[in-house]
Design a protein around this motif. Sequence first.
Motif, PDB file in Angstrom:
ATOM      1  N   UNK A  82       0.810  -1.070   0.034  1.00  0.00           N
ATOM      2  CA  UNK A  82       0.083   0.105   0.117  1.00  0.00           C
ATOM      3  C   UNK A  82       0.845   1.213  -0.059  1.00  0.00           C
ATOM      4  N   UNK A  83       1.975   0.950   0.515  1.00  0.00           N
ATOM      5  CA  UNK A  83       3.033   2.193   0.656  1.00  0.00           C
ATOM      6  C   UNK A  83       3.326   2.664  -0.694  1.00  0.00           C
ATOM      7  N   UNK A  84       3.826   1.708  -1.738  1.00  0.00           N
ATOM      8  CA  UNK A  84       3.959   2.005  -3.022  1.00  0.00           C
ATOM      9  C   UNK A  84       3.094   2.580  -3.711  1.00  0.00           C
ATOM     10  N   UNK A  85       1.635   2.077  -3.506  1.00  0.00           N
ATOM     11  CA  UNK A  85       0.590   2.923  -4.143  1.00  0.00           C
ATOM     12  C   UNK A  85       0.292   4.207  -3.771  1.00  0.00           C
ATOM     13  N   UNK A  86       0.409   4.574  -2.276  1.00  0.00           N
ATOM     14  CA  UNK A  86       0.311   5.649  -1.613  1.00  0.00           C
ATOM     15  C   UNK A  86       1.216   6.848  -2.194  1.00  0.00           C
ATOM     16  N   UNK A  87       2.417   6.423  -2.208  1.00  0.00           N
ATOM     17  CA  UNK A  87       3.684   7.261  -2.674  1.00  0.00           C
ATOM     18  C   UNK A  87       3.553   7.767  -4.204  1.00  0.00           C
ATOM     19  N   UNK A  88       3.079   6.518  -5.070  1.00  0.00           N
ATOM     20  CA  UNK A  88       2.854   6.875  -6.500  1.00  0.00           C
ATOM     21  C   UNK A  88       1.745   8.004  -6.614  1.00  0.00           C
ATOM     22  N   UNK A  89       0.787   7.576  -5.933  1.00  0.00           N
ATOM     23  CA  UNK A  89      -0.234   8.705  -5.769  1.00  0.00           C
ATOM     24  C   UNK A  89       0.204  10.279  -5.340  1.00  0.00           C
ATOM     25  N   UNK A  90       0.816  10.013  -4.338  1.00  0.00           N
ATOM     26  CA  UNK A  90       1.228  11.537  -3.649  1.00  0.00           C
ATOM     27  C   UNK A  90       2.081  12.227  -4.945  1.00  0.00           C
ATOM     28  N   UNK A  91       3.026  11.386  -5.415  1.00  0.00           N
ATOM     29  CA  UNK A  91       3.901  11.671  -6.665  1.00  0.00           C
ATOM     30  C   UNK A  91       3.148  12.199  -7.733  1.00  0.00           C
ATOM     31  N   UNK A  92       2.016  11.739  -8.135  1.00  0.00           N
ATOM     32  CA  UNK A  92       1.044  12.232  -9.162  1.00  0.00           C
ATOM     33  C   UNK A  92       0.571  13.406  -8.974  1.00  0.00           C
ATOM     34  N   UNK A  93      -0.063  13.488  -7.596  1.00  0.00           N
ATOM     35  CA  UNK A  93      -0.501  14.804  -7.157  1.00  0.00           C
ATOM     36  C   UNK A  93       0.659  15.867  -7.132  1.00  0.00           C
ATOM     37  N   UNK A  94       1.680  15.785  -6.750  1.00  0.00           N
ATOM     38  CA  UNK A  94       2.503  16.509  -6.799  1.00  0.00           C
ATOM     39  C   UNK A  94       3.252  17.127  -8.122  1.00  0.00           C
ATOM     40  N   UNK A  95       3.003  16.180  -9.015  1.00  0.00           N
ATOM     41  CA  UNK A  95       3.242  16.559 -10.558  1.00  0.00           C
ATOM     42  C   UNK A  95       2.090  17.149 -11.270  1.00  0.00           C
ATOM     43  N   UNK A  96       0.938  17.401 -10.598  1.00  0.00           N
ATOM     44  CA  UNK A  96      -0.155  17.827 -11.345  1.00  0.00           C
ATOM     45  C   UNK A  96      -0.879  17.066 -12.464  1.00  0.00           C
ATOM     46  N   UNK A  97      -0.601  15.502 -12.112  1.00  0.00           N
ATOM     47  CA  UNK A  97      -1.288  14.480 -12.933  1.00  0.00           C
ATOM     48  C   UNK A  97      -2.522  14.392 -12.817  1.00  0.00           C
ATOM     49  N   UNK A  98      -2.935  14.541 -11.440  1.00  0.00           N
ATOM     50  CA  UNK A  98      -4.142  14.349 -10.610  1.00  0.00           C
ATOM     51  C   UNK A  98      -4.538  15.309  -9.512  1.00  0.00           C
ATOM     52  N   UNK A  99      -5.816  15.692  -9.273  1.00  0.00           N
ATOM     53  CA  UNK A  99      -6.022  16.524  -8.216  1.00  0.00           C
ATOM     54  C   UNK A  99      -6.372  15.700  -6.950  1.00  0.00           C
ATOM     55  N   UNK A 100      -6.480  16.634  -5.898  1.00  0.00           N
ATOM     56  CA  UNK A 100      -6.685  15.929  -4.634  1.00  0.00           C
ATOM     57  C   UNK A 100      -8.093  14.859  -4.673  1.00  0.00           C
ATOM     58  N   UNK A 248      -0.024   5.032   8.630  1.00  0.00           N
ATOM     59  CA  UNK A 248      -0.150   6.253   7.842  1.00  0.00           C
ATOM     60  C   UNK A 248       0.957   6.993   7.993  1.00  0.00           C
ATOM     61  N   UNK A 249       1.861   6.661   8.671  1.00  0.00           N
ATOM     62  CA  UNK A 249       3.116   7.490   8.726  1.00  0.00           C
ATOM     63  C   UNK A 249       4.052   7.478   7.575  1.00  0.00           C
ATOM     64  N   UNK A 250       3.827   6.339   6.837  1.00  0.00           N
ATOM     65  CA  UNK A 250       4.538   6.254   5.613  1.00  0.00           C
ATOM     66  C   UNK A 250       4.200   7.376   4.580  1.00  0.00           C
ATOM     67  N   UNK A 251       2.863   7.698   4.586  1.00  0.00           N
ATOM     68  CA  UNK A 251       2.176   8.525   3.661  1.00  0.00           C
ATOM     69  C   UNK A 251       2.620  10.034   4.175  1.00  0.00           C
ATOM     70  N   UNK A 252       2.704  10.136   5.533  1.00  0.00           N
ATOM     71  CA  UNK A 252       3.246  11.357   5.972  1.00  0.00           C
ATOM     72  C   UNK A 252       4.615  11.699   5.374  1.00  0.00           C
ATOM     73  N   UNK A 253       5.570  10.519   5.717  1.00  0.00           N
ATOM     74  CA  UNK A 253       6.858  10.752   5.310  1.00  0.00           C
ATOM     75  C   UNK A 253       7.123  11.143   3.953  1.00  0.00           C
ATOM     76  N   UNK A 254       6.306  10.256   3.115  1.00  0.00           N
ATOM     77  CA  UNK A 254       6.392  10.639   1.457  1.00  0.00           C
ATOM     78  C   UNK A 254       6.190  11.968   1.153  1.00  0.00           C
ATOM     79  N   UNK A 255       5.090  12.674   1.812  1.00  0.00           N
ATOM     80  CA  UNK A 255       4.676  13.945   1.392  1.00  0.00           C
ATOM     81  C   UNK A 255       5.494  15.127   1.869  1.00  0.00           C
TER      82      UNK A 255
END
Length: 361
Positions: A82-100, A248-255
């Motif tokens: 799930x960390x890989x999916x979450x990190x990928x999603x955060x990366x997409x949002x950071x790159x502007x490929x998808x919105x919140x 959830x700490x993994x997503x926080x660290x990735x952000x």
Amino acid sequence: MTRAVRASPGRREKETWVEELLQIGLGLFGGLALFLYGMNLMSGSLQDAAGERMRSILAAVTKNPLVAVLAGAVATAVLQSSSATTVMTIGFVAAGLMNLRQAIPIIMGANIGTTITAQIIAFKLSDYVLGIVLTGFIIMSVAKQSKVKLTGTAIFGFGLLFLGIDTMGAVMKPLAENPVFTDMIAQVTGVPILGVLVGTVMTLVVQSSSATIAVLQNFAAQPGVDGASIIGLEGALPILLGDNLGTTITALLASVGQSRDAKRVALSHCIFNLSGCLLFVWLIGPAASVVAALTPGPEIEVIARQIANAHTLFNVTMTVLWLPLVSLMVRIVMAVLPDTPRRPRNPLTKKEWVPDAAAAA
């Protein structure tokens, strides 16, 4: 001289107890290390083999929230992380490929997809572990094509994962028979909040909810002095909730260092799991009854599956509750992390305090 002779049996017993404790600690943490290494090896190989395809799928199916949930669940089930999916999603949002608004349903789906790991662990594969390890090793050693080699590496990691589980299970048996330890566990299981805290801290330390849930499944399957599970389903559920909260700490660290919206995605993950924890901690008894009805059988034999089913039930229920409320989730994270930082208010005038204007005056 007589005193020394009389003291020696007690000293020997103490030394024996210390040695046993050391062996249990080494076995538990050694098994956990095997599990984490196997998990990372399997997940990394699957990501290398299918990661790009999963990225394109996630980027393409975000218009419909329900489809986005399914995409997040499938991606996590395939990548076993799930960390890989979450990190990928955060990366997409950071790159502007998808919105919140598009990203939040994917995070919900990732929470469902990660329960597949617990479901797999619930299968009793002890008799086949070494065969799985050998098969993976042969494939990864002989294969010439990269995709086949990655498949062999994933199988090898899968076997190591279960070898780690077996190692942990073997050293947990003496603990289950220790009256001091069982009394301590009884005190923890009697207070759900303590169980949540234990699960949260375990996951924060290990940085893998899959690993802590595997430990929980294995530990719960150990019989106590009365022949029943040492912890029982009602004792295991609060720890399971804590495992979900700690991940959830993994997503926080990735952000960290990412855009404002990327931080909001990580925050939505925290709110999703925290709200579920706050809801279910008051429903431990009813939830345990539902799970037991879905998975009947002798407690020792089915409790690992019951924990896996409870994990799935928790995340599916919270997704059903939150999916129609994605707009509310967006408003909450926008309020907590606004575009512009809030200025302090003057307590006398109730107006925003403007330092430059105050200095000029």
